[in-house]
Design a protein around this motif. Structure first.
Motif, PDB file in Angstrom:
ATOM      1  N   LEU A 214      60.218  65.970 172.199  1.00 18.60           N
ATOM      2  CA  LEU A 214      61.182  65.385 171.267  1.00 18.60           C
ATOM      3  C   LEU A 214      62.583  65.725 171.766  1.00 18.60           C
ATOM      4  CD1 LEU A 214      61.740  63.911 168.596  1.00 18.60           C
ATOM      5  CD2 LEU A 214      61.554  66.127 167.435  1.00 18.60           C
TER       6      LEU A 214
ATOM      7  N   VAL B 140      66.743  63.864 167.261  1.00 20.41           N
ATOM      8  CA  VAL B 140      66.376  63.518 165.892  1.00 20.41           C
ATOM      9  C   VAL B 140      67.630  62.984 165.202  1.00 20.41           C
ATOM     10  CG1 VAL B 140      65.588  64.347 163.646  1.00 20.41           C
ATOM     11  CG2 VAL B 140      64.529  65.216 165.741  1.00 20.41           C
TER      12      VAL B 140
ATOM     13  N   GLY C 244      60.517  57.169 161.982  1.00 17.26           N
ATOM     14  CA  GLY C 244      59.690  56.918 163.149  1.00 17.26           C
ATOM     15  C   GLY C 244      60.504  56.896 164.429  1.00 17.26           C
ATOM     16  N   GLU C 245      59.830  56.519 165.516  1.00 15.47           N
ATOM     17  CA  GLU C 245      60.502  56.468 166.816  1.00 15.47           C
ATOM     18  C   GLU C 245      61.500  55.315 166.855  1.00 15.47           C
ATOM     19  OE1 GLU C 245      58.721  57.137 170.676  1.00 15.47           O
ATOM     20  OE2 GLU C 245      56.849  57.722 169.680  1.00 15.47           O
TER      21      GLU C 245
ATOM     22  N   LYS D  46      61.638  61.530 173.576  1.00 14.86           N
ATOM     23  CA  LYS D  46      61.469  60.714 172.377  1.00 14.86           C
ATOM     24  C   LYS D  46      62.661  60.891 171.444  1.00 14.86           C
ATOM     25  CE  LYS D  46      56.395  60.764 172.344  1.00 14.86           C
ATOM     26  NZ  LYS D  46      55.183  61.116 171.570  1.00 14.86           N
TER      27      LYS D  46
ATOM     28  N   ARG E 126      63.590  60.254 167.320  1.00 12.62           N
ATOM     29  CA  ARG E 126      63.025  59.987 166.002  1.00 12.62           C
ATOM     30  C   ARG E 126      64.128  59.845 164.964  1.00 12.62           C
ATOM     31  NH1 ARG E 126      57.838  60.072 164.936  1.00 12.62           N
ATOM     32  NH2 ARG E 126      58.325  60.212 162.710  1.00 12.62           N
ATOM     33  N   TYR E 127      63.930  58.907 164.051  1.00 15.17           N
ATOM     34  CA  TYR E 127      64.765  58.796 162.860  1.00 15.17           C
ATOM     35  C   TYR E 127      64.009  59.452 161.719  1.00 15.17           C
ATOM     36  CZ  TYR E 127      66.992  56.503 158.809  1.00 15.17           C
ATOM     37  OH  TYR E 127      67.607  56.228 157.614  1.00 15.17           O
ATOM     38  N   GLU E 128      64.602  60.485 161.124  1.00 12.99           N
ATOM     39  CA  GLU E 128      63.963  61.236 160.046  1.00 12.99           C
ATOM     40  C   GLU E 128      64.804  61.102 158.779  1.00 12.99           C
ATOM     41  OE1 GLU E 128      61.151  62.794 159.784  1.00 12.99           O
ATOM     42  OE2 GLU E 128      60.463  62.589 161.857  1.00 12.99           O
TER      43      GLU E 128
END
Length: 291
Positions: free
Chosen positions: A112, A115, A143-144, A189, A191-193
């Motif tokens: 990862l 984020v 998600g990604e 990767k 990610r949107y959190e």
């Protein structure tokens, strides 16, 4: 991997001392404390900072990219931070578990790289431009993704060691996309959190006087630096059409096209086009690099 150590960096121009203090208080109130906290005064003197916060004053405004690179270098020298959280100086952490949840994510996913937090105003609403994907109907869908939000995000320090930091030349606008594309091309990767929230006042990017010129210039640089040659005219042509269709200000359009010409004429830094497999990966994630 062992529990990641999370550091926090804040960039300020000295114009929001009350908001900066509130943000730092919200960082201090986290249940899992940050390993280090750095505040960079970007061409401006810093106000009095809380005990334990590292303050760095740089003599001139280096822009978002340059100022954040100063913070990265400070944390790199310390050698005890694995993940860097960047926060806007007028933002606020409204939950006390942000640092611990960031550490959990990186502990569980060694590749990862980035984020992206959700940016929400004081009413909990998220602007369309703060959803880092093309489909913005549901800002709570995580998600990604292929890019991230500058106001609140975290970056893997090992990733930064591999791909380099922010593009100094950009100063302001599109620096996140440049960093994101390089991260994706290196196999990291993003990610949107949406559960990780930075509360932030509702604003327009056009409030900055240089917005139109730098947006256009940096978009050209972004394409020239990162895209395979066949995609450069497709990407730029798409954004010319979108800009003409969306922009209602004649003055803004003039500034945008002046910036576009500047981006074509001037040096953009090192060109390192992404692999076609990265193009395919971005397309599979819902945002091919032509828009």
């Amino acid at each position: 991997m062992t529990r990641p150590r999370v550091g926090v960096a804040v960039l300020t121009m000295g114009t929001r001392p009350a908001e900066l203090r509130a943000l730092l208080d919200s960082v201090a109130g986290q249940r899992e404390p940050a390993q280090r906290i750095v505040v960079v005064g970007n061409g401006a003197p810093l106000p009095e900072l809380p005990d334990g916060v590292i303050g760095i004053e740089v003599p001139e405004n280096l822009g978002v990219s340059g100022g954040r690179n100063v913070a990265i270098e400070e944390l790199r020298k310390a050698g005890d931070v694995d993940v860097l959280v960047d926060l806007d100086d007028d933002g606020l952490l409204i939950e006390a578990d942000v640092i611990s949840r960031v550490a959990d994510l990186y502990e569980a996913h060694p590749r990862l790289g980035i984020v992206s937090f959700r940016i929400a105003d004081e009413n909990g609403l998220t602007q369309r431009r703060h959803v880092p994907r093309l489909r913005v109907d549901d800002p709570m869908r995580g998600g990604e993704v292929t890019t991230f939000l500058g106001g609140g995000h975290s970056l893997s320090m090992p990733m930064l060691e591999e791909i380099g930091g922010w593009p100094d030349e950009f100063f302001f606008t599109h620096e996140e996309t440049d960093l994101a594309w390089r991260a994706l091309d290196a196999g990291w990767k993003i990610r949107y959190e949406p559960e990780l929230v930075l509360q932030h006042p509702r604003t327009s990017p056009a409030r900055h006087a240089v917005y139109y010129r730098m947006t256009a210039r940096n978009r050209v640089w972004l394409a020239r630096r990162n895209l395979p040659a066949p995609l450069v005219p497709l990407y730029l042509g798409t954004w010319i059409l979108l800009t003409v269709a969306r922009t209602r200000s004649v003055t803004g359009l003039r500034a945008w096209f002046a910036g576009f010409g500047e981006g074509v004429r001037t040096a953009c830094g090192v060109r390192q086009p992404m692999r076609w497999r990265t193009v395919r990966r971005m397309t599979a994630l819902g945002r091919p690099p032509v828009i």
